[in-house]
Design an enzyme around this catalytic site. Structure first.
Site, mmCIF file in Angstrom:
data_model
loop_
_atom_site.group_PDB
_atom_site.id
_atom_site.type_symbol
_atom_site.label_atom_id
_atom_site.label_comp_id
_atom_site.label_asym_id
_atom_site.label_seq_id
_atom_site.Cartn_x
_atom_site.Cartn_y
_atom_site.Cartn_z
ATOM 1 N N CYS A 68 43.655 47.312 42.941
ATOM 2 C CA CYS A 68 43.355 46.596 41.699
ATOM 3 C C CYS A 68 41.862 46.420 41.471
ATOM 4 O O CYS A 68 41.449 45.814 40.483
ATOM 5 C CB CYS A 68 44.090 45.275 41.703
ATOM 6 S SG CYS A 68 45.855 45.546 41.976
ATOM 7 N N HIS B 248 39.164 37.724 38.082
ATOM 8 C CA HIS B 248 40.275 38.606 38.450
ATOM 9 C C HIS B 248 41.577 37.879 38.105
ATOM 10 O O HIS B 248 42.484 38.488 37.551
ATOM 11 C CB HIS B 248 40.182 38.951 39.940
ATOM 12 C CG HIS B 248 41.172 39.978 40.379
ATOM 13 N ND1 HIS B 248 41.294 41.208 39.773
ATOM 14 C CD2 HIS B 248 42.120 39.951 41.356
ATOM 15 C CE1 HIS B 248 42.255 41.896 40.368
ATOM 16 N NE2 HIS B 248 42.777 41.156 41.326
ATOM 17 N N GLU C 53 39.667 32.830 44.658
ATOM 18 C CA GLU C 53 38.646 33.199 43.673
ATOM 19 C C GLU C 53 37.897 31.961 43.188
ATOM 20 O O GLU C 53 36.677 32.010 42.959
ATOM 21 C CB GLU C 53 39.262 33.950 42.485
ATOM 22 C CG GLU C 53 38.198 34.491 41.526
ATOM 23 C CD GLU C 53 38.726 35.435 40.465
ATOM 24 O OE1 GLU C 53 39.953 35.533 40.309
ATOM 25 O OE2 GLU C 53 37.891 36.078 39.788
ATOM 26 N N LYS D 167 44.371 38.522 32.306
ATOM 27 C CA LYS D 167 45.758 38.740 32.762
ATOM 28 C C LYS D 167 46.715 37.684 32.206
ATOM 29 O O LYS D 167 47.926 37.859 32.276
ATOM 30 C CB LYS D 167 45.792 38.750 34.288
ATOM 31 C CG LYS D 167 45.027 39.954 34.868
ATOM 32 C CD LYS D 167 45.021 39.964 36.385
ATOM 33 C CE LYS D 167 44.215 41.133 36.924
ATOM 34 N NZ LYS D 167 42.742 40.930 36.813
ATOM 35 N N HIS E 153 48.794 42.105 34.775
ATOM 36 C CA HIS E 153 47.909 42.767 35.727
ATOM 37 C C HIS E 153 48.047 44.285 35.572
ATOM 38 O O HIS E 153 49.093 44.840 35.866
ATOM 39 C CB HIS E 153 48.280 42.326 37.136
ATOM 40 C CG HIS E 153 47.239 42.649 38.161
ATOM 41 N ND1 HIS E 153 46.194 43.511 37.921
ATOM 42 C CD2 HIS E 153 47.084 42.212 39.440
ATOM 43 C CE1 HIS E 153 45.444 43.601 39.013
ATOM 44 N NE2 HIS E 153 45.957 42.823 39.947
ATOM 45 N N PHE F 128 44.160 44.836 46.802
ATOM 46 C CA PHE F 128 44.793 44.947 48.117
ATOM 47 C C PHE F 128 43.957 45.892 48.965
ATOM 48 O O PHE F 128 43.515 46.946 48.481
ATOM 49 C CB PHE F 128 46.208 45.523 47.994
ATOM 50 C CG PHE F 128 47.234 44.550 47.464
ATOM 51 C CD1 PHE F 128 46.963 43.200 47.341
ATOM 52 C CD2 PHE F 128 48.496 45.001 47.104
ATOM 53 C CE1 PHE F 128 47.925 42.315 46.863
ATOM 54 C CE2 PHE F 128 49.465 44.132 46.626
ATOM 55 C CZ PHE F 128 49.179 42.786 46.506
#
Lengths: 82, 404
Positions: free
Chosen positions: B156, B291, B302, B323, B328, B392
């Protein structure tokens, strides 16, 4: 080789080429692959369709001599009749 | 370490295909107006029909993730004034696209064929469509780009990495311009099942980043593409400049294959690097596009990262998540969010975090709940934003963008 077989093969080839994006009015017996924007990946796919529908195997080497739509139809018809 | 001064890199065109529709402005305007794009727990690009934009041949020669990228690139190149003719030697124009997964729809379809009909029926197009580099290859072919052309894969964070890498290619002189961005089309059975089995997806199908009730991400699909040019070259050709890509920071967590570090130190460091690369400090930042995935772990870490990186300014700077409107988009998210951020900076607006109602203890930043806010930027100052992307694998990327 019967006329029916020829016509069935022609339909298979024409329909496949249309699916690949070739313009219907440009698909003639004399049309070369280049002229209708058909490349080696399309021909590999065409070979699968022909084998599926007509039981005719087209190997990699066979394609070297097949330059036009008519060449392909004739080759498939001959192999099917053999 | 004192870095040598690098050439500036500007954005001259943007394009997007997102669950809110085709077009970068469609995305930004609908998100800012508070529109979201969720349907049955996902955010598909329902409006997108490949053959509206591509010929039959082009459409069937591209997985859905590549189709999104091509359409976004057409929009971006049109805006940059490149539609008729490339402004530079094609060997000096590159393409770097990001994707998380690549053509997984093609992979799954052909695996079904293999299982059900045998190996001889697997499509000759399977590999060229599924390969993760198909997107950059397709854009190179479509637009005649002959410089450095490749794709980057970092889950991502891929969209962010692609843009940062493209910026570096220009700054190092490998290219005069680079078409960059990210694309993803992973609303497929295997992908859904895989994300669900690791409890990453929201079981309620609601994306509400930073809200106390958040329970996972909601998957979307789409692409965004940016035209980056060497600043001097763009000015010399009289290009309309939308933004300057001021900085890029990237780190790795070295912590866990999927979980971010709880203290957000990797993400914080990416933000600090991006600010340092830009020659800016937290006092210069007007907005953060987070994010903000709507997972428990990301949004908490975050928030910690933002506090570390921005210090006393963390509570003053509006932070919101795209998002909350489109879910996402995995490897496309960084690019889509950069595009939305550029338009937000232009209008001096912080778009909202939709669905945010219930704060969590300790998560006390200004998440711009539900309604866009004007940026509190001095009128003589160009608005600046950070845009975060984490993936990830422990990948962290921050871009620093400044409006023109």
């Amino acid at each position: 080789m019967s006329a029916t077989t020829d016509s069935a093969i022609e339909t298979t080839v024409t329909e496949a080429l249309k699916t690949f994006g070739a313009k219907e009015d440009q698909i003639t017996r004399d049309a070369t692959w280049d002229s209708i924007d058909i490349d080696s990946l399309d021909l590999a796919e065409l070979a699968q369709i022909v084998e599926d529908e007509h039981g005719v195997k087209i190997e990699g080497d066979d394609m070297k001599n097949i330059k036009t739509v008519g060449d392909a139809i004739d080759f498939i018809a001959e192999k099917k009749a053999a | 370490m004192q870095r040598r001064k690098l050439p500036d890199v500007v954005v001259t065109g943007i394009g997007a295909v997102t669950p809110l529709g085709v077009g970068a402005r469609t995305l930004y305007e609908r998100w800012t107006a508070g529109t979201s794009a969720f349907r049955d727990g996902e955010a598909p690009c329902d409006d997108f029909e490949a053959t509206d934009h591509l010929s039959t041949k082009e459409a069937r020669r591209a997985d859905r993730f590549t189709q999104f990228g091509i359409v976004a690139s057409d929009e971006a190149l049109r805006e940059a004034g490149w539609a008729e003719e490339l402004p530079y030697d094609p060997f000096r124009i590159g393409c770097v696209l990001g994707t998380g997964i690549g053509g997984i729809g093609t992979l799954e379809g052909n695996h079904d064929t293999l299982r059900d009909s045998g190996a001889r029926n697997v499509s000759p197009l399977a590999i060229p469509l599924m390969m993760s580099n198909a997107g950059s290859a397709a854009l190179s072919l479509r637009h005649g780009l002959k410089g450095p052309v490749y794709s980057v894969v970092s889950a991502c964070a891929a969209g962010g990495h692609a843009i940062g890498t493209a910026m570096r290619a220009i700054q190092c002189g490998d290219a005069q311009a680079v078409i960059t961005g990210g694309s993803e089309a992973a609303l497929t059975p295997l992908s859904r099942a895989s994300f669900a089995s690791m409890s990453a997806l929201s079981p309620t199908g609601v994306s509400r980043p930073f809200d106390n009730r958040r329970d996972g991400f909601v998957m979307g699909e789409g692409a965004a593409v940016l035209v980056l040019e060497d600043g001097d070259s763009a000015r010399a050709r009289g290009a309309n400049i939308l933004a300057t890509l001021r900085g890029y920071g990237a780190t790795g967590d070295a912590n866990h294959i999927t979980a971010p570090e709880a203290d957000g130190s990797g993400g914080a460091r990416a933000m600090m690097l991006a600010m340092a690369d830009a020659g800016l400090t937290p006092a210069d930042i007007d907005y953060v596009n987070a994010h903000g995935t709507s997972t428990q772990l990301n949004d908490r870490s975050e928030t910690a990262a933002l506090k570390t990186a921005l210090g006393e300014y963390a509570h003053k700077i509006p932070v919101s998540s795209t998002k909350s409107a489109i879910g996402h988009l995995l490897g496309a998210s960084g690019a889509v969010e950069a595009v939305a951020t550029i338009l937000a900076l232009r209008d001096r607006v912080a778009p909202p975090t939709l669905g945010y109602d219930e704060p969590e203890d300790g998560m006390d930043l200004d998440y711009v709940p539900n309604k866009a806010q004007p940026l509190q930027t001095a009128s003589d100052k160009r608005a600046v934003a950070l845009s975060n992307s984490f993936g990830f694998g422990g990948h962290n990327v921050t871009l620093c963008l400044e409006t023109a």
